[in-house]
Design a protein around this motif. Structure first.
Motif, PDB file in Angstrom:
ATOM      1  N   ALA A 104       0.830  -1.209   0.000  1.00  0.00           N
ATOM      2  CA  ALA A 104       0.000   0.000   0.000  1.00  0.00           C
ATOM      3  C   ALA A 104       0.866   1.261   0.000  1.00  0.00           C
ATOM      4  O   ALA A 104       0.409   2.339  -0.384  1.00  0.00           O
ATOM      5  CB  ALA A 104      -0.919  -0.008   1.226  1.00  0.00           C
ATOM      6  N   GLY A 105       2.114   1.105   0.435  1.00  0.00           N
ATOM      7  CA  GLY A 105       2.994   2.272   0.591  1.00  0.00           C
ATOM      8  C   GLY A 105       2.833   2.825   1.991  1.00  0.00           C
ATOM      9  O   GLY A 105       1.735   3.258   2.352  1.00  0.00           O
ATOM     10  N   PRO A 106       3.883   2.795   2.812  1.00  0.00           N
ATOM     11  CA  PRO A 106       3.774   3.293   4.183  1.00  0.00           C
ATOM     12  C   PRO A 106       3.332   4.754   4.200  1.00  0.00           C
ATOM     13  O   PRO A 106       3.762   5.534   3.359  1.00  0.00           O
ATOM     14  CB  PRO A 106       5.191   3.138   4.744  1.00  0.00           C
ATOM     15  N   ALA A 107       2.447   5.091   5.146  1.00  0.00           N
ATOM     16  CA  ALA A 107       1.910   6.452   5.213  1.00  0.00           C
ATOM     17  C   ALA A 107       2.914   7.428   5.811  1.00  0.00           C
ATOM     18  O   ALA A 107       2.818   8.622   5.598  1.00  0.00           O
ATOM     19  CB  ALA A 107       0.632   6.456   6.054  1.00  0.00           C
ATOM     20  N   ALA A 108       3.868   6.895   6.571  1.00  0.00           N
ATOM     21  CA  ALA A 108       4.782   7.778   7.294  1.00  0.00           C
ATOM     22  C   ALA A 108       6.195   7.237   7.200  1.00  0.00           C
ATOM     23  O   ALA A 108       6.418   6.113   6.759  1.00  0.00           O
ATOM     24  CB  ALA A 108       4.355   7.891   8.753  1.00  0.00           C
ATOM     25  N   ARG A 109       7.133   8.070   7.626  1.00  0.00           N
ATOM     26  CA  ARG A 109       8.507   7.611   7.721  1.00  0.00           C
ATOM     27  C   ARG A 109       9.162   8.296   8.908  1.00  0.00           C
ATOM     28  O   ARG A 109       8.680   9.312   9.399  1.00  0.00           O
ATOM     29  CB  ARG A 109       9.276   7.920   6.434  1.00  0.00           C
ATOM     30  N   LEU A 110      10.264   7.716   9.376  1.00  0.00           N
ATOM     31  CA  LEU A 110      11.028   8.327  10.453  1.00  0.00           C
ATOM     32  C   LEU A 110      12.160   9.133   9.813  1.00  0.00           C
ATOM     33  O   LEU A 110      12.990   8.583   9.095  1.00  0.00           O
ATOM     34  CB  LEU A 110      11.593   7.264  11.393  1.00  0.00           C
ATOM     35  N   ALA A 111      12.158  10.424  10.069  1.00  0.00           N
ATOM     36  CA  ALA A 111      13.145  11.307   9.465  1.00  0.00           C
ATOM     37  C   ALA A 111      14.007  11.935  10.550  1.00  0.00           C
ATOM     38  O   ALA A 111      13.619  11.976  11.714  1.00  0.00           O
ATOM     39  CB  ALA A 111      12.444  12.412   8.672  1.00  0.00           C
ATOM     40  N   GLY A 112      15.155  12.436  10.135  1.00  0.00           N
ATOM     41  CA  GLY A 112      15.965  13.246  11.034  1.00  0.00           C
ATOM     42  C   GLY A 112      15.537  14.698  10.927  1.00  0.00           C
ATOM     43  O   GLY A 112      15.017  15.135   9.895  1.00  0.00           O
ATOM     44  N   LEU A 113      15.718  15.450  11.993  1.00  0.00           N
ATOM     45  CA  LEU A 113      15.375  16.868  12.018  1.00  0.00           C
ATOM     46  C   LEU A 113      16.565  17.647  12.560  1.00  0.00           C
ATOM     47  O   LEU A 113      17.107  17.293  13.605  1.00  0.00           O
ATOM     48  CB  LEU A 113      14.198  17.109  12.972  1.00  0.00           C
ATOM     49  N   LEU A 114      16.913  18.696  11.848  1.00  0.00           N
ATOM     50  CA  LEU A 114      17.987  19.583  12.302  1.00  0.00           C
ATOM     51  C   LEU A 114      17.359  20.959  12.514  1.00  0.00           C
ATOM     52  O   LEU A 114      16.787  21.540  11.589  1.00  0.00           O
ATOM     53  CB  LEU A 114      19.086  19.641  11.234  1.00  0.00           C
ATOM     54  N   LEU A 115      17.474  21.478  13.724  1.00  0.00           N
ATOM     55  CA  LEU A 115      16.864  22.768  14.045  1.00  0.00           C
ATOM     56  C   LEU A 115      17.800  23.897  13.624  1.00  0.00           C
ATOM     57  O   LEU A 115      19.011  23.801  13.794  1.00  0.00           O
ATOM     58  CB  LEU A 115      16.598  22.838  15.552  1.00  0.00           C
ATOM     59  N   ALA A 116      17.208  24.973  13.086  1.00  0.00           N
ATOM     60  CA  ALA A 116      18.026  26.143  12.741  1.00  0.00           C
ATOM     61  C   ALA A 116      18.642  26.728  14.006  1.00  0.00           C
ATOM     62  O   ALA A 116      18.073  26.628  15.098  1.00  0.00           O
ATOM     63  CB  ALA A 116      17.166  27.182  12.032  1.00  0.00           C
ATOM     64  N   ALA A 117      19.801  27.359  13.856  1.00  0.00           N
ATOM     65  CA  ALA A 117      20.518  27.934  15.007  1.00  0.00           C
ATOM     66  C   ALA A 117      19.619  28.915  15.754  1.00  0.00           C
ATOM     67  O   ALA A 117      18.836  29.648  15.152  1.00  0.00           O
ATOM     68  CB  ALA A 117      21.777  28.637  14.522  1.00  0.00           C
ATOM     69  N   GLY A 118      19.720  28.898  17.070  1.00  0.00           N
ATOM     70  CA  GLY A 118      18.970  29.842  17.884  1.00  0.00           C
ATOM     71  C   GLY A 118      17.534  29.453  18.155  1.00  0.00           C
ATOM     72  O   GLY A 118      16.786  30.209  18.779  1.00  0.00           O
ATOM     73  N   GLY A 119      17.122  28.286  17.715  1.00  0.00           N
ATOM     74  CA  GLY A 119      15.727  27.891  17.849  1.00  0.00           C
ATOM     75  C   GLY A 119      15.368  27.233  19.162  1.00  0.00           C
ATOM     76  O   GLY A 119      14.192  27.071  19.473  1.00  0.00           O
ATOM     77  N   GLY A 120      16.371  26.829  19.936  1.00  0.00           N
ATOM     78  CA  GLY A 120      16.077  26.159  21.200  1.00  0.00           C
ATOM     79  C   GLY A 120      16.422  24.692  21.120  1.00  0.00           C
ATOM     80  O   GLY A 120      17.393  24.323  20.453  1.00  0.00           O
ATOM     81  N   VAL A 121      15.642  23.876  21.798  1.00  0.00           N
ATOM     82  CA  VAL A 121      15.906  22.440  21.838  1.00  0.00           C
ATOM     83  C   VAL A 121      14.609  21.687  21.531  1.00  0.00           C
ATOM     84  O   VAL A 121      13.594  21.893  22.190  1.00  0.00           O
ATOM     85  CB  VAL A 121      16.449  22.000  23.221  1.00  0.00           C
ATOM     86  N   MET A 122      14.672  20.814  20.534  1.00  0.00           N
ATOM     87  CA  MET A 122      13.507  19.992  20.184  1.00  0.00           C
ATOM     88  C   MET A 122      13.383  18.862  21.204  1.00  0.00           C
ATOM     89  O   MET A 122      14.388  18.294  21.640  1.00  0.00           O
ATOM     90  CB  MET A 122      13.664  19.416  18.774  1.00  0.00           C
ATOM     91  N   ARG A 123      12.139  18.541  21.567  1.00  0.00           N
ATOM     92  CA  ARG A 123      11.885  17.499  22.558  1.00  0.00           C
ATOM     93  C   ARG A 123      10.819  16.547  22.024  1.00  0.00           C
ATOM     94  O   ARG A 123       9.974  16.919  21.205  1.00  0.00           O
ATOM     95  CB  ARG A 123      11.373  18.115  23.860  1.00  0.00           C
ATOM     96  N   ARG A 124      10.848  15.344  22.562  1.00  0.00           N
ATOM     97  CA  ARG A 124       9.862  14.320  22.213  1.00  0.00           C
ATOM     98  C   ARG A 124       8.445  14.852  22.393  1.00  0.00           C
ATOM     99  O   ARG A 124       8.136  15.499  23.396  1.00  0.00           O
ATOM    100  CB  ARG A 124      10.085  13.107  23.119  1.00  0.00           C
ATOM    101  N   GLY A 125       7.568  14.558  21.416  1.00  0.00           N
ATOM    102  CA  GLY A 125       6.154  14.932  21.507  1.00  0.00           C
ATOM    103  C   GLY A 125       5.820  16.243  20.813  1.00  0.00           C
ATOM    104  O   GLY A 125       4.641  16.544  20.619  1.00  0.00           O
ATOM    105  N   GLN A 126       6.843  17.022  20.433  1.00  0.00           N
ATOM    106  CA  GLN A 126       6.555  18.291  19.758  1.00  0.00           C
ATOM    107  C   GLN A 126       6.079  18.045  18.326  1.00  0.00           C
ATOM    108  O   GLN A 126       6.471  17.089  17.674  1.00  0.00           O
ATOM    109  CB  GLN A 126       7.799  19.202  19.779  1.00  0.00           C
ATOM    110  N   ARG A 127       5.231  18.980  17.858  1.00  0.00           N
ATOM    111  CA  ARG A 127       4.585  18.880  16.560  1.00  0.00           C
ATOM    112  C   ARG A 127       5.525  19.368  15.462  1.00  0.00           C
ATOM    113  O   ARG A 127       6.217  20.372  15.643  1.00  0.00           O
ATOM    114  CB  ARG A 127       3.346  19.771  16.618  1.00  0.00           C
ATOM    115  N   VAL A 128       5.535  18.645  14.339  1.00  0.00           N
ATOM    116  CA  VAL A 128       6.335  19.047  13.176  1.00  0.00           C
ATOM    117  C   VAL A 128       5.378  19.429  12.059  1.00  0.00           C
ATOM    118  O   VAL A 128       4.495  18.656  11.710  1.00  0.00           O
ATOM    119  CB  VAL A 128       7.255  17.891  12.706  1.00  0.00           C
TER     120      VAL A 128
END
Lengths: 129, 350
Positions: free
Chosen positions: B261-285
């Motif tokens: 069927a084709g997977p609906a989602a994938r696990l990707a890496g995320l790199l935050l732009a400088a000065g943005g803070g710290v990404m944490r589990r559960g935050q919305r993308v």
């Protein structure tokens, strides 16, 4: 044991306030607070010139573990922020009362009345431990 | 100290950041004895594992290791593990290392799948597992190994293992750096720890273990995948052995339907732009292809930048935003790993 310098004022949210000779105040987080947070990796500070209400979130400190708001201990206007923290947030861990200061405010008249003195804050820390 | 999977474990031994850098640049050691070791024997052991695991132990020669998921019938991940194919003179032909937090569930699942087969399962709580990681780990550890293991360990390739007597040395780890995982009798553990420390290994805690594995783009069970997410939506499709097509492993049918069927989602890496803070589990993308969620996030000391793994819509790519405490911060979807072998592997496009 956390250090609680006797010449500073404090809040129950673990911030310290140093009243300077020109009437401005410097603000940071206490030794107890930095110890609880763990190693800091990011500090977000307000724009100079911004007006703050008492209790308004005005900065964010993020450690390896979690993020925490810093609240304006009194109402006032931001006159300076510690720009060194952008590159070295761990100054807050290493030197919370000195090079790890967060911001300076010009407080509104009479705004300092409700702050804790060192002995009152020490009791609060002792009760938390 | 923090509670973890029924164990009290050190988050750090002083500085989590220093421990992280020590492993990327030098040599650190982790007491990972909380991991569950299970030895598997019996005439049916090979067939049992070929049915139990999504990866195929038939690919293993003696002295080789394989990373695999074991799945439920829905294709969800019961746990991830490493399986070692031991040498001909070893006491059991296979050794499994599964997670600590899932220990009881895993042992029940392993036993249930073994019902009616000629297989014996022997948990090994008598063993201690020490992870010796970092560019200098191999050289520093070699002198402490039994004489018979020094040469083979010095030449050990990734995902291979050698053993002699009570000492088992594997070229595996969870940091993205060179090194060994060593299994020894618990009664010898303090002596080993002290000798390793004297040799130059810095003790490292769970905090650094988590940031090292996150930078290395390695999943953490219970965060980046679980019983309701398949390997296909967890960045682990590469661990599924589809061939031979007639190998019937638990979860295969569900996984094949999802793949078709084709997977609906994938696990990707995320790199935050400088000065943005710290990404944490559960935050919305927020992406152009829809919304996703961070499954693991934090500060990556090697990059001096926040990095994360996130489950996002399959079509999502490139620039996106992360909802950090109510503010949308610019970030970019990248292919993990972020850092391995002491080097940053993602280019900063911001």
């Amino acid at each position: 044991m956390s250090a609680v310098p006797g010449d500073l004022k404090y809040t129950k949210d673990h911030e310290w306030i140093r009243i300077e000779s020109d009437g401005a105040i410097a603000i940071g987080i206490t030794d107890h607070a930095q110890h609880q947070l763990g190693e800091l990796v990011f500090v977000e500070l307000p724009e100079p010139g911004r007006s703050l209400r008492e209790g308004e979130p005005c900065a964010v400190v993020e450690s390896v573990k979690a993020a925490s708001d810093v609240y304006a201990p009194v109402a006032g206007t931001v006159i300076a922020v510690n720009t060194a923290l952008a590159g070295e947030p761990n100054l807050v861990n290493a030197s919370p009362y000195d090079t790890g200061w967060l911001l300076r405010l010009q407080p509104q008249p009479g705004a300092l009345a409700g702050l804790l003195d060192a002995s009152a804050y020490q009791q609060l820390v002792d009760a938390a431990d | 100290m923090v509670p973890f999977g029924g164990w009290d474990m050190p988050l750090h031994y002083g500085s989590q950041l220093d421990e992280h850098h020590t492993v990327r640049r030098d040599a650190g050691m982790f007491d990972v004895s909380h991991m569950t070791v299970v030895d598997i024997a019996g005439a049916g052991a090979g067939a049992y594992l070929r049915h139990l695991l999504a990866n195929d132990v038939a690919r293993l020669a003696s002295g080789q290791a394989l990373y695999s998921c074991m799945l439920n019938e829905r294709g969800g991940v019961v746990d991830d593990l490493i399986v070692y194919r031991r040498g001909a003179d070893a006491a059991t032909p296979y050794r499994l290392v599964v997670n600590a937090a899932t220990r009881d569930k895993d042992l029940r699942w392993l036993a249930a799948q073994a019902a009616g087969q000629s297989v014996t399962l022997a948990p090994r709580p008598d063993l201690v597992l020490l992870a010796l990681q970092g560019p200098k780990a191999r050289a520093l550890a070699a002198a402490l190994l039994p004489q018979a293991l020094r040469e083979p360990a010095a030449a050990l390739r990734p995902f291979h293992a050698v053993e002699d007597g009570t000492v088992f040395v594997a070229g595996t780890g969870y940091t993205g750096e060179d090194g060994f995982e060593v299994m020894i009798p618990a009664t010898d553990a303090v002596r080993w720890w002290e000798a390793l420390r004297a040799a130059g290994f810095a003790p490292c805690g769970l905090g650094a273990r988590d940031t090292l594995r996150l930078e290395a783009g390695m999943n953490l069970y219970g965060q980046d995948m679980d019983e309701d997410s398949s390997p296909l939506v967890s960045g682990l499709a590469w661990t599924v052995a589809w061939e031979p097509a007639d190998r019937d492993f638990v979860g295969r049918q569900a996984l094949e339907r999802e793949r078709a069927a084709g997977p609906a989602a994938r696990l990707a890496g995320l790199l935050l732009a400088a000065g943005g803070g710290v990404m944490r589990r559960g935050q919305r993308v927020v992406t152009a292809a829809g919304e996703g969620i961070i499954t693991s996030g934090g500060f990556g000391p090697t990059l001096n930048r926040s990095v994360a793994l996130a489950r996002v819509p399959a079509a999502a790519q490139g620039v996106c935003q992360v909802d950090i405490r109510g503010a949308l911060r610019p970030a970019r979807l990248v292919r993990p790993p972020f850092a391995r072998q002491g080097r940053v592997l993602v280019v900063d496009g911001n």
